[in-house]
Design an enzyme around this catalytic site. Structure first.
Site, PDB file in Angstrom:
ATOM      1  N   TYR A 175       0.809  -1.221   0.000  1.00  0.00           N
ATOM      2  CA  TYR A 175       0.000   0.000   0.000  1.00  0.00           C
ATOM      3  C   TYR A 175       0.841   1.269   0.000  1.00  0.00           C
ATOM      4  CZ  TYR A 175      -3.735  -3.180   1.332  1.00  0.00           C
ATOM      5  OH  TYR A 175      -4.633  -4.205   1.354  1.00  0.00           O
ATOM      6  N   HIS A 231      -4.370   5.037  -1.103  1.00  0.00           N
ATOM      7  CA  HIS A 231      -4.863   4.673   0.222  1.00  0.00           C
ATOM      8  C   HIS A 231      -3.968   5.192   1.343  1.00  0.00           C
ATOM      9  CE1 HIS A 231      -7.862   2.097  -1.598  1.00  0.00           C
ATOM     10  NE2 HIS A 231      -6.917   1.588  -2.348  1.00  0.00           N
ATOM     11  N   TYR A 271      -5.258  -0.719   9.583  1.00  0.00           N
ATOM     12  CA  TYR A 271      -5.974  -0.572   8.321  1.00  0.00           C
ATOM     13  C   TYR A 271      -7.054   0.481   8.497  1.00  0.00           C
ATOM     14  CZ  TYR A 271      -3.430  -4.594   6.617  1.00  0.00           C
ATOM     15  OH  TYR A 271      -2.426  -5.443   6.257  1.00  0.00           O
TER      16      TYR A 271
END
Length: 92
Positions: free
Chosen positions: A19, A24, A69
């Protein structure tokens, strides 16, 4: 504004190399840029995240990158706020 207050600035993202350079992790990158400009190291692991502290213009800033997350980032924020005795003062 109280000169002894602590401000919490949270950058949202997802942990892991896959990521790292994705949209994100814009929040993680923003925290890194802010930390660099303030001379703050985000090198402490606690509160289900990575964080650093710095004083800026009489305020203590806590910069947090949750490692839970994005969908669970509130858990890290809540844990840090509770331990530091912070309270939410934004608009409802």
């Amino acid at each position: 504004m109280n000169m002894n207050e602590t401000w919490l600035i949270v950058g949202l993202g997802n942990p892991g190399r896959e990521y790292e350079k994705t949209r994100h992790n814009a929040g993680f990158r923003a925290i890194d840029i802010l930390a660099d400009s303030l001379g703050c190291k985000i090198d402490k692991a606690k509160f289900q995240g990575l964080y650093g502290q710095v004083n800026y213009k009489g305020k203590k800033l806590m910069l947090l990158k949750p490692q839970t997350y994005m969908n669970l980032s509130g858990l890290a924020v809540k844990e840090l706020m509770e331990e530091m005795g912070m309270r939410y003062i934004g608009k409802d």
